[in-house]
Design a protein around this motif. Structure first.
Motif, PDB file in Angstrom:
ATOM      1  N   ASP A  72      39.252  30.462  26.503  1.00  0.00           N
ATOM      2  CA  ASP A  72      40.196  30.847  26.163  1.00  0.00           C
ATOM      3  C   ASP A  72      40.875  29.315  26.420  1.00  0.00           C
ATOM      4  OD1 ASP A  72      40.095  33.438  26.318  1.00  0.00           O
ATOM      5  OD2 ASP A  72      40.441  33.998  28.385  1.00  0.00           O
ATOM      6  N   ASP A  73      41.296  28.178  27.343  1.00  0.00           N
ATOM      7  CA  ASP A  73      41.845  26.809  27.374  1.00  0.00           C
ATOM      8  C   ASP A  73      42.156  26.325  26.384  1.00  0.00           C
ATOM      9  OD1 ASP A  73      42.640  27.545  30.307  1.00  0.00           O
ATOM     10  OD2 ASP A  73      41.135  26.646  30.971  1.00  0.00           O
ATOM     11  N   MET A  74      40.359  26.043  25.499  1.00  0.00           N
ATOM     12  CA  MET A  74      40.363  25.293  24.357  1.00  0.00           C
ATOM     13  C   MET A  74      40.185  26.590  23.308  1.00  0.00           C
ATOM     14  SD  MET A  74      35.826  24.913  23.300  1.00  0.00           S
ATOM     15  CE  MET A  74      36.066  26.388  22.098  1.00  0.00           C
ATOM     16  N   VAL A  75      40.395  27.567  22.978  1.00  0.00           N
ATOM     17  CA  VAL A  75      40.936  28.227  21.767  1.00  0.00           C
ATOM     18  C   VAL A  75      42.828  28.736  21.880  1.00  0.00           C
ATOM     19  CG1 VAL A  75      41.170  30.237  21.069  1.00  0.00           C
ATOM     20  CG2 VAL A  75      39.597  29.782  21.912  1.00  0.00           C
ATOM     21  N   TYR A  76      43.007  28.160  23.267  1.00  0.00           N
ATOM     22  CA  TYR A  76      44.680  27.690  23.147  1.00  0.00           C
ATOM     23  C   TYR A  76      45.382  26.181  22.506  1.00  0.00           C
ATOM     24  CZ  TYR A  76      45.377  32.244  25.642  1.00  0.00           C
ATOM     25  OH  TYR A  76      45.554  33.323  26.259  1.00  0.00           O
TER      26      TYR A  76
ATOM     27  N   GLU B  88      39.782  41.005  21.828  1.00  0.00           N
ATOM     28  CA  GLU B  88      41.958  41.789  21.566  1.00  0.00           C
ATOM     29  C   GLU B  88      42.109  40.571  21.885  1.00  0.00           C
ATOM     30  OE1 GLU B  88      44.760  43.831  21.901  1.00  0.00           O
ATOM     31  OE2 GLU B  88      43.879  43.248  24.038  1.00  0.00           O
ATOM     32  N   ASN B  89      42.520  40.493  23.255  1.00  0.00           N
ATOM     33  CA  ASN B  89      43.411  38.996  23.703  1.00  0.00           C
ATOM     34  C   ASN B  89      43.433  38.490  23.079  1.00  0.00           C
ATOM     35  OD1 ASN B  89      41.215  38.175  25.044  1.00  0.00           O
ATOM     36  ND2 ASN B  89      42.228  37.461  26.673  1.00  0.00           N
ATOM     37  N   ARG B  90      42.145  37.986  22.796  1.00  0.00           N
ATOM     38  CA  ARG B  90      42.465  36.223  22.004  1.00  0.00           C
ATOM     39  C   ARG B  90      42.798  36.497  20.245  1.00  0.00           C
ATOM     40  NH1 ARG B  90      36.454  34.656  23.492  1.00  0.00           N
ATOM     41  NH2 ARG B  90      37.182  33.664  25.345  1.00  0.00           N
ATOM     42  N   THR B  91      42.180  38.115  19.452  1.00  0.00           N
ATOM     43  CA  THR B  91      43.173  37.809  18.204  1.00  0.00           C
ATOM     44  C   THR B  91      44.567  38.692  18.352  1.00  0.00           C
ATOM     45  OG1 THR B  91      42.999  40.704  18.060  1.00  0.00           O
ATOM     46  CG2 THR B  91      41.277  39.227  17.857  1.00  0.00           C
ATOM     47  N   ARG B  92      45.292  38.283  19.676  1.00  0.00           N
ATOM     48  CA  ARG B  92      47.150  38.645  18.850  1.00  0.00           C
ATOM     49  C   ARG B  92      47.668  36.898  18.722  1.00  0.00           C
ATOM     50  NH1 ARG B  92      47.791  41.615  25.278  1.00  0.00           N
ATOM     51  NH2 ARG B  92      46.595  43.177  24.966  1.00  0.00           N
TER      52      ARG B  92
ATOM     53  N   SER C 133      24.244  45.990  44.561  1.00  0.00           N
ATOM     54  CA  SER C 133      23.491  45.265  43.644  1.00  0.00           C
ATOM     55  C   SER C 133      24.421  43.904  43.408  1.00  0.00           C
ATOM     56  CB  SER C 133      22.578  45.544  42.642  1.00  0.00           C
ATOM     57  OG  SER C 133      22.239  46.664  42.976  1.00  0.00           O
ATOM     58  N   ALA C 134      23.520  42.719  43.810  1.00  0.00           N
ATOM     59  CA  ALA C 134      24.279  41.635  43.141  1.00  0.00           C
ATOM     60  C   ALA C 134      23.954  41.365  41.291  1.00  0.00           C
ATOM     61  CB  ALA C 134      23.953  40.415  44.178  1.00  0.00           C
ATOM     62  N   VAL C 135      24.570  40.551  40.980  1.00  0.00           N
ATOM     63  CA  VAL C 135      25.330  40.714  39.330  1.00  0.00           C
ATOM     64  C   VAL C 135      25.465  39.391  38.870  1.00  0.00           C
ATOM     65  CG1 VAL C 135      25.543  41.124  36.804  1.00  0.00           C
ATOM     66  CG2 VAL C 135      25.600  42.956  39.456  1.00  0.00           C
ATOM     67  N   GLY C 136      23.915  39.075  38.052  1.00  0.00           N
ATOM     68  CA  GLY C 136      24.654  37.859  37.577  1.00  0.00           C
ATOM     69  C   GLY C 136      25.366  37.582  35.987  1.00  0.00           C
ATOM     70  N   TYR C 137      26.123  36.712  35.844  1.00  0.00           N
ATOM     71  CA  TYR C 137      26.717  36.668  33.874  1.00  0.00           C
ATOM     72  C   TYR C 137      27.245  35.138  33.792  1.00  0.00           C
ATOM     73  CZ  TYR C 137      31.017  34.425  36.911  1.00  0.00           C
ATOM     74  OH  TYR C 137      31.675  33.995  37.458  1.00  0.00           O
ATOM     75  N   GLN C 138      26.999  34.550  32.757  1.00  0.00           N
ATOM     76  CA  GLN C 138      27.283  33.052  32.310  1.00  0.00           C
ATOM     77  C   GLN C 138      28.782  32.890  32.748  1.00  0.00           C
ATOM     78  OE1 GLN C 138      26.781  30.588  28.319  1.00  0.00           O
ATOM     79  NE2 GLN C 138      26.700  33.087  28.475  1.00  0.00           N
ATOM     80  N   LYS C 139      29.199  31.719  33.446  1.00  0.00           N
ATOM     81  CA  LYS C 139      30.118  31.125  33.917  1.00  0.00           C
ATOM     82  C   LYS C 139      30.681  30.893  32.868  1.00  0.00           C
ATOM     83  CE  LYS C 139      31.212  26.534  36.702  1.00  0.00           C
ATOM     84  NZ  LYS C 139      30.027  25.673  37.592  1.00  0.00           N
ATOM     85  N   ASP C 140      31.917  30.580  33.612  1.00  0.00           N
ATOM     86  CA  ASP C 140      33.381  30.607  33.023  1.00  0.00           C
ATOM     87  C   ASP C 140      33.361  31.700  31.100  1.00  0.00           C
ATOM     88  OD1 ASP C 140      34.023  28.309  34.105  1.00  0.00           O
ATOM     89  OD2 ASP C 140      33.250  26.824  32.652  1.00  0.00           O
ATOM     90  N   SER C 141      32.905  32.819  31.441  1.00  0.00           N
ATOM     91  CA  SER C 141      32.890  33.651  30.206  1.00  0.00           C
ATOM     92  C   SER C 141      33.703  34.747  30.415  1.00  0.00           C
ATOM     93  CB  SER C 141      31.479  34.160  29.428  1.00  0.00           C
ATOM     94  OG  SER C 141      31.437  34.334  31.364  1.00  0.00           O
ATOM     95  N   PHE C 142      33.753  35.555  29.855  1.00  0.00           N
ATOM     96  CA  PHE C 142      34.802  36.675  30.037  1.00  0.00           C
ATOM     97  C   PHE C 142      34.487  38.172  30.790  1.00  0.00           C
ATOM     98  CE2 PHE C 142      32.774  37.768  26.211  1.00  0.00           C
ATOM     99  CZ  PHE C 142      32.528  39.183  26.301  1.00  0.00           C
ATOM    100  N   VAL C 143      33.011  38.105  30.903  1.00  0.00           N
ATOM    101  CA  VAL C 143      32.111  38.855  31.425  1.00  0.00           C
ATOM    102  C   VAL C 143      33.194  39.289  32.836  1.00  0.00           C
ATOM    103  CG1 VAL C 143      29.770  39.307  31.940  1.00  0.00           C
ATOM    104  CG2 VAL C 143      29.752  38.609  30.402  1.00  0.00           C
TER     105      VAL C 143
END
Length: 922
Positions: A538-542, A560-564, A703-713
């Motif tokens: 998000d910082d990069m797109v801004y 959706e929040n980016r397409t605004r 349970s613990a859940v993993g996700y990709q760092k710096d993503s909207f997940v």
């Protein structure tokens, strides 16, 4: 262009502009002198035509003069401008024409002229104060500039004196109920301009306005109108009325560097506009690819300045108020040209000034109060001039009469709507070599309609540079600055390895699209001083909002929040979020595992057919075969079930029995082979199922859940009420694998493209992708909001994706291996009756047909005499048939006894299959 060459260019351009400005100044002076003479003549003519002065010249008796009342009217205009000169003359002509047409009116307008010769507010305010205090005017016509109008309207409100201004784009002075704008509202013209831009499909525009109150008043109208049709203003330029040639050239150089090529120009000063367009042509901005739209105030420049202006603005599209031709307008234009030797018709400003005088003259005639001594002196002791301004006694009545005015004027229907002249339609004209050519019409109710113009390709309009093809309204920059992310993992998407030449999927796809468009570009990594990522996606797109980047390329999810705030190309990857979870073997081997290959329906159907087939064989064989002679369930079941392993030893004596047995053996063979294969698969092949089926199970188990760092997940998991301590970020597929192996997390939640890369790398491990569990739009390239590049790049992406050879290569680099699906469902692998319904139908039909045929022959042919013996009772005949049914067949018995010399081979019939035979009894 080198710096020295550029400086020389600006000097030459500035000199050319100064020369043009000097020529224009001379033309303005000549024009003002011509207007001054004509205005003086017309003023004298109007004054001499007033009846109260005619007795002085012996033209009317004195008694007639006394019969008229005079309404004192002040006229405040700027004679240093074309509009001021035209309006001055038209006001004088209007007063003369009105009382010539209505000589019996009892009132007359007494005009008191004031020339401000300056755009500042002080001269106009001083002139208005003089007219109110020393002359006692009951109405004021003018002034022209909006700054002047504010002060004069304030004075008119205090004195209850109507102020009528016919200059376009003046703001509505809401604070004064005595201010009237007797020209069309600026917003109607702005709507017409916006409709024109929208009709040709241009998605961006640049506004060039005069840096004055005239331009400032029109700016909000134009911005709002363009926003209504979703056309953003990419750049705003303000040109000072007294700007030098070098200043204008510098501003034009900035506009030329902008990507947008649709320019909307709104200026009040003709000399400024004339110099502006001359410099525009000198800078090469009046060539193919450019679009110039001018408002009405500049459309008349062709008529006023002739061929010199024509050469500068050829190809421009302009607006002009649509006025229906009428007899009064025809006479006015004829006098305008014949008496004053003008080559052009009266401009719209002149027509509005003309109609303003007529409206005021009509209202004056209907005033019931006395026009003489109608100004009440102020009772204030204030020594200032403003404090000594009195109040008009007839001002409120005159105001109400003006508000109710309605008549057919030379400039169209004159009717005020909220103190503003009701707007009409605008003609859309194209400046061509022969002058102005009408190409369309805009009306407030019906919108825009273009005649003989193809809005798709622009055919029917002569554009700047002499072309007839519609400009696309923008141009690619010299070099597109493209931002790319810095990622420590999943380099398959955005890697740029200069040493190896390896590039990520998104990068290669973007470069292929740019190659289709022949666009130059350069990459700019979104990195910090240490070379790592400088923030989130998000910082990069801004950065696009701050105009630091022209585009952002990478594994950027369309959200959706980016397409605004930004526009995206069409997605080029699969969409959605999914989970990767470990798997387990779902096989449960027990005492009853052997029953699982067949479904319950097939077990029951098989048992029924075994019994049915055995019964059929017994019915066919028991009269002719010792092995089946007698009545009992044992022989029936034994024969049919022994066929499963082909262990039967019974001989079949009848042809019908042999036929039924052949078909039944075929069904048993197929059933046995399928049963064996399915049972073998269940006992040997792993049946892997996911350890987690959905997100609800993860939440329930904590349970613990993993996700990709710096993503909207991360935000998505938090919105699903996951505990923050249970949400663990990872950066690469290797970290995903390690976390799943050591049990740090129960699942990895990420977008489908990333998980497919993970599965392609670790497909030999026991992992399974579950989902999608959440919908998303896939990856796309980001551009600033309203960017015209989006459509072009999207079309290029589509063209690239239709190249199967290139896409196969890109996808092979992205997914080097394809995992086989290890999913086996125990329930779905079971054999059902539906699969064998065809074979069951065949064997059942064969058995039933053989049975019917066999006994039909027995009863109707062999025992026909017994059945036709009517001497016996029916019961006796039935009993006899039953007895015959139980008896052994004599014919077959005889045939079964071997003749001398013949072996027993002929008397025994044995069916044998390749792997289960019966011995012959010798």
């Amino acid at each position: 262009m080198s710096t020295n060459h550029k400086n020389y260019f600006f000097l030459d351009t500035a000199k050319n502009y100064q020369t043009l400005k000097q020529d224009q100044t001379i033309a303005d002076r000549r024009g003002r002198r011509a207007f001054a003479v004509s205005g003086l003549i017309e003023s004298m003519r109007s004054i001499l035509s007033l009846p109260f002065l005619l007795p002085l010249f012996g033209l009317l008796p004195t008694s007639t003069a006394a019969a008229h009342d005079n309404l004192q009217v002040g006229v405040i205009l700027d004679r240093s401008t074309w509009i001021g000169n035209v309006s001055w003359t038209c006001i004088a002509m209007a007063a003369n024409d009105f009382y010539t047409e209505y000589p019996n009116y009892s009132t007359r307008l007494s005009l008191h002229w004031r020339d401000t010769s300056d755009e500042g507010a002080i001269p106009a305010a001083s002139a208005a104060l003089d007219l109110l205090q020393n002359v006692g005017v009951e109405a004021v016509i003018g002034p022209q500039a909006s700054t002047q109008a504010k002060f004069v309207a304030e004075l008119g409100g205090r004195a209850r004196v109507p102020v009528l201004s016919f200059s376009a784009s003046l703001p509505r002075v809401r604070s004064s109920p005595y201010f009237f704008h007797t020209a069309w509202d600026g917003f109607s013209q702005a709507r017409a301009v916006a409709s024109l831009v929208n009709a040709f499909g241009w998605r961006e525009a640049v506004t060039v306005l005069e840096d004055s109150d005239y331009g400032a008043a029109f700016a909000p109208f134009l911005t709002d109108a363009l926003q209504e049709v979703d056309v953003p203003v990419s750049c705003r330029s303000m040109i000072a009325p007294r700007a030098t040639g070098k200043q204008i050239a510098s501003e034009l150089d900035k506009l030329r560097a902008n990507r947008t090529r649709v320019f909307i120009v709104h200026m009040y000063s003709y000399s400024l506009a004339f110099g502006f367009f001359n410099l525009t042509k000198s800078l090469g901005m009046m060539k193919n690819g450019y679009v110039w739209i001018v408002t009405y105030s500049l459309t008349d420049i062709v008529d006023l300045m002739g061929s010199s202006a024509m050469d500068s603005i050829q190809g421009v599209i302009g607006l002009t108020p649509s006025v229906r031709e009428n007899e009064r307008l025809h006479r006015l234009n004829r006098r305008w040209k014949e008496d004053r030797q003008f080559k052009f018709n009266v401009t719209m400003f002149g027509l509005w000034a003309y109609d303003t005088v007529w409206a005021l003259a009509m209202a004056a005639e209907d005033v019931r109060g006395s026009l003489n001594s109608s100004f009440m002196a102020s009772g204030s002791t204030n020594s200032t001039d403003l404090g000594r301004v009195g109040a008009s006694l007839i001002g409120p009545e005159l105001r109400d009469l003006l508000l109710s005015s309605s008549f057919a004027g030379v400039g169209g229907r004159f009717r005020l709507d909220g103190q503003v002249l009701e707007s009409g339609s605008y003609e859309i004209v194209n400046v061509v070599d022969g002058g102005k050519r009408r190409i369309g019409l805009w009306s407030p109710t019906k919108g825009i309609s273009l005649s003989n113009v193809n809005v798709t390709d622009g055919d029917g309009v002569e554009w700047p540079g002499g072309g007839w093809r519609k400009p696309k309204g923008w141009e690619w920059p010299i070099e597109l600055v493209v931002g790319i992310p810095v990622k420590p993992g999943f380099e398959q998407f955005v890697e740029i390895n200069e040493s190896s030449g390896r590039k990520g999927y998104c990068i290669e796809l973007f470069e292929a699209a740019m190659k289709e468009l022949s666009v130059n570009f350069s990459y700019k990594r979104f990195s910090n001083e240490q070379g790592g990522s400088n923030g989130t996606y998000d910082d990069m797109v801004y950065q696009l909002s701050h105009q630091r980047l022209d585009a952002v390329v990478g594994d950027l999810t369309i959200r959706e929040n980016r397409t605004r705030y930004f526009d995206f190309t069409q997605p080029f990857t699969e969409s959605g979020l999914a989970m990767v979870v470990p798997t387990r073997d779902a096989r449960r081997k027990g005492a009853w595992t052997f029953l699982k290959p067949l479904s319950l329906s097939l077990w029951l159907a098989s048992a029924a057919f075994f019994i049915f087939t055995g019964a059929t064989i017994w019915l066919l064989e028991h009269r002719h075969n010792d092995d089946f002679h007698g009545v009992g369930v044992g022989p029936v079941l034994y024969f049919s079930f022994s066929t499963l392993v082909f262990a039967h030893r019974e001989r079949l004596a009848t042809n019908s029995g042999r036929l039924v047995a052949v078909f039944w053996f075929f069904v048993v063979l197929i059933l046995q082979a399928n049963y064996t294969a399915r049972l073998t698969s269940m006992l040997t092949v792993e049946q892997l199922t996911p350890t987690v089926e959905d997100v609800a199970q993860l939440l329930k188990d904590g349970s613990a859940v993993g996700y990709q760092k710096d993503s909207f997940v991360q935000g998505l998991l938090q919105s699903l009420k996951f505990n923050e301590s249970k949400i663990i970020p990872y950066e690469s597929a290797e970290e995903y694998h390690q976390a799943l192996i050591n049990g740090s997390v129960a699942a990895i939640v990420d977008e489908v493209p990333y998980l497919k890369v993970f599965m392609a790398k670790y497909c030999h491990k026991n992992f399974k992708m579950v989902g999608p569990i959440y919908k998303s739009s896939g990856f796309g390239f980001a551009f600033p909001k309203g960017s015209p590049f989006v459509g072009e790049v999207s079309r290029a992406i589509l063209k690239v994706m239709q190249n199967n050879t290139l896409m196969d290569k890109l996808e092979k680099n992205l997914y080097p291996t394809v995992c086989a699906d290890n999913d086996t469902d125990t329930e779905s692998s079971r054999l059902t009756f539906r699969i064998f319904s065809g074979l069951s139908l065949i064997t059942g039909t064969t058995s039933l047909s053989a049975l019917i045929l066999h006994y039909s022959i027995f009863f109707l042919r062999q025992q026909r005499p017994s059945l036709l013996n009517y001497d016996q009772s029916p019961l006796r005949r039935v009993a006899m048939l039953v007895q015959l049914f139980k008896q052994r067949g004599s014919s077959l018995q005889a045939s079964e006894d071997p003749k001398p010399g013949e072996g027993s081979t002929r008397s025994a019939v044995v069916l044998a299959l390749p792997y289960a035979g019966a011995k012959e009894n010798g």
